[in-house]
Enzyme design. Structure first.
Site, short mmCIF file in Angstrom:
data_model
loop_
_atom_site.label_atom_id
_atom_site.label_comp_id
_atom_site.label_asym_id
_atom_site.label_seq_id
_atom_site.Cartn_x
_atom_site.Cartn_y
_atom_site.Cartn_z
CG HIS A 82 -2.08 -1.00 1.16
ND1 HIS A 82 -2.00 -2.11 1.38
CD2 HIS A 82 -3.45 -0.59 0.74
CE1 HIS A 82 -3.36 -2.60 1.46
NE2 HIS A 82 -4.12 -1.59 0.86
CE LYS A 85 -3.71 -0.55 4.82
NZ LYS A 85 -5.03 0.08 5.61
P1 NAD Z 1 -7.13 9.19 5.42
O1 NAD Z 1 -6.32 9.53 6.72
O2 NAD Z 1 -7.08 9.93 4.17
O3 NAD Z 1 -8.63 9.65 5.86
C1 NAD Z 1 -9.58 9.47 6.99
C2 NAD Z 1 -10.22 10.58 7.38
O4 NAD Z 1 -10.96 10.68 8.61
C3 NAD Z 1 -9.31 12.04 7.55
O5 NAD Z 1 -9.80 13.01 6.93
C4 NAD Z 1 -9.53 12.29 9.14
O6 NAD Z 1 -9.37 13.57 9.51
C5 NAD Z 1 -10.81 11.83 9.01
N1 NAD Z 1 -11.39 11.54 10.58
C6 NAD Z 1 -10.91 10.88 11.46
N2 NAD Z 1 -11.33 11.03 12.69
C7 NAD Z 1 -12.67 11.64 12.54
C8 NAD Z 1 -13.77 11.89 13.25
N3 NAD Z 1 -13.83 11.61 14.35
N4 NAD Z 1 -14.84 12.48 12.53
C9 NAD Z 1 -14.91 12.74 11.13
N5 NAD Z 1 -13.71 12.33 10.43
C10 NAD Z 1 -12.42 11.93 11.17
O7 NAD Z 1 -7.27 7.63 5.33
P2 NAD Z 1 -8.02 6.92 4.14
O8 NAD Z 1 -6.71 6.57 3.16
O9 NAD Z 1 -9.09 7.68 3.41
O10 NAD Z 1 -8.35 5.37 4.74
C11 NAD Z 1 -9.54 5.52 5.86
C12 NAD Z 1 -9.78 4.12 6.32
O11 NAD Z 1 -10.33 3.42 5.41
C13 NAD Z 1 -8.34 3.59 6.69
O12 NAD Z 1 -8.84 2.64 7.85
C14 NAD Z 1 -8.18 2.70 5.65
O13 NAD Z 1 -7.33 1.61 6.00
C15 NAD Z 1 -9.69 2.15 5.07
N6 NAD Z 1 -9.76 1.82 3.73
C16 NAD Z 1 -10.76 0.73 3.39
C17 NAD Z 1 -10.90 0.32 2.36
C18 NAD Z 1 -11.86 -0.70 2.09
O14 NAD Z 1 -12.53 -1.15 1.08
N7 NAD Z 1 -12.64 -1.28 3.26
C19 NAD Z 1 -10.41 0.87 1.18
C20 NAD Z 1 -9.37 1.90 1.34
C21 NAD Z 1 -9.13 2.56 2.71
#
Ligand code: NAD
Length: 271
Positions: A157, A161
């Site tokens: 990744h 991450k």
């Molecule tokens: P990222 O850090 O770019 O985004 C996360 C966002 O959530 C940030 O903008 C952060 O400020 C916000 N956030 C944190 N706490 C919050 C709260 N209390 N209220 C509102 N917003 C809040 O990360 P990302 O790359 O977008 O990934 C996010 C999550 O999704 C990770 O856990 C990642 O592993 C997961 N993910 C899952 C899949 C899937 O298919 N299930 C795919 C990609 C990423």
């Protein structure tokens, strides 16, 4: 046609932004709002289509509870502590919760189970069609190959991450373990460094790579003497996860309360 009102928590994150685009591009859905954490530099900014830049007339808010109250569905790709709080709001307001956050502990997941008694919750480590097919194929292959085939799971990744192995890699491990009718916790080998000793027969090994802007790559290999089978998926763009999450959101509007995964949404053969 009544559009499904979908909100996005964590709307300024990598997935949050991609989700905004996927919702705005889906005619059966309308964006009901987006939230961010209180100290986000994006607080109060206009929510725009990430590609076209078109202004939605909505602003980034810190009020997640209001978003749950005013939406049919909320999609959540944030962090475990936030997702636990969000799922309480889902249960309280009867709002469908689509949770894609990874790195959730068993304790965190209990909150999703509790909410699922009141409302439909779709929780998946990976929302892409291809990876869910890979889950299925991994289980099938593991059920057909005995322990002469050492199972190894490799993932890569982007450099940002924060959890490892990826939730998808762990789910692949679970599917392989299910195929072999063993408990992953008993056979997972998650950290090799130094003098590790020989590989234990029947273990499922994990290896992690991090770098660049890789959206997500997973390979499950079945390694016997003189032959190797590899099943791989490479995500070219995180839009595949966002499209899957929006598909899950629309699907869940016709479901009863319960905890679902993407096998349910896609109609793949179950556990
Ligand atoms: P990222 O850090 O770019 O985004 C996360 C966002 O959530 C940030 O903008 C952060 O400020 C916000 N956030 C944190 N706490 C919050 C709260 N209390 N209220 C509102 N917003 C809040 O990360 P990302 O790359 O977008 O990934 C996010 C999550 O999704 C990770 O856990 C990642 O592993 C997961 N993910 C899952 C899949 C899937 O298919 N299930 C795919 C990609 C990423």
């Amino acid at each position: 046609m009544t559009q499904v009102k979908i909100g996005v928590v964590g709307c300024s994150g990598r997935m949050g932004q991609t989700l905004i685009g996927a919702i705005l591009d889906q005619e059966k859905a309308m964006l009901s709002g987006g939230t961010e954490r209180h100290d986000s530099p994006h607080m109060g900014q206009a929510i725009r289509h990430p590609v076209t830049g078109i202004d939605t007339g909505l602003m980034v808010s810190a009020d997640a509870e209001a978003l749950f109250k005013n939406s049919h569905v909320v999609i959540d790709f944030t962090c475990p502590t936030a997702t636990v709080l969000h799922t309480h709001y889902a249960a309280k307001h009867g709002t469908i919760h689509i949770a894609g956050t990874t790195g959730m502990t068993a304790e965190d997941e209990k909150a999703l189970w509790a909410a699922a008694e009141k409302v439909a919750v779709v929780y998946a480590a990976n929302f892409s069609l291809g990876v869910n097919l890979l889950f299925y194929l991994t289980r099938k292959a593991a059920s057909m190959l005995d322990e002469d085939f050492d199972i190894e799971i490799l993932e890569m990744h982007h450099r940002h991450k924060v959890d490892a192995p990826s939730g998808t890699a762990l789910s692949l491990g679970q599917q392989a373990a299910k195929g072999r009718s063993v408990d992953l916790d008993q056979v997972a080998d998650r950290g090799r460094d130094g003098i590790t000793g020989e590989r234990r027969r029947g273990d499922i090994g994990f290896a992690t790579l991090r770098g660049g802007n890789v959206a997500g790559e997973h390979t499950v290999s079945f390694n016997a003497d003189d032959e190797r089978i590899e099943l791989s998926h490479k995500a070219g763009d995180r839009a595949i996860f966002a499209r899957g999450a929006v598909k899950a959101a629309l699907w869940a509007t016709t479901q009863d309360a319960g905890l679902y995964n993407m096998f349910d949404v896609l109609g793949l053969p179950g556990e």
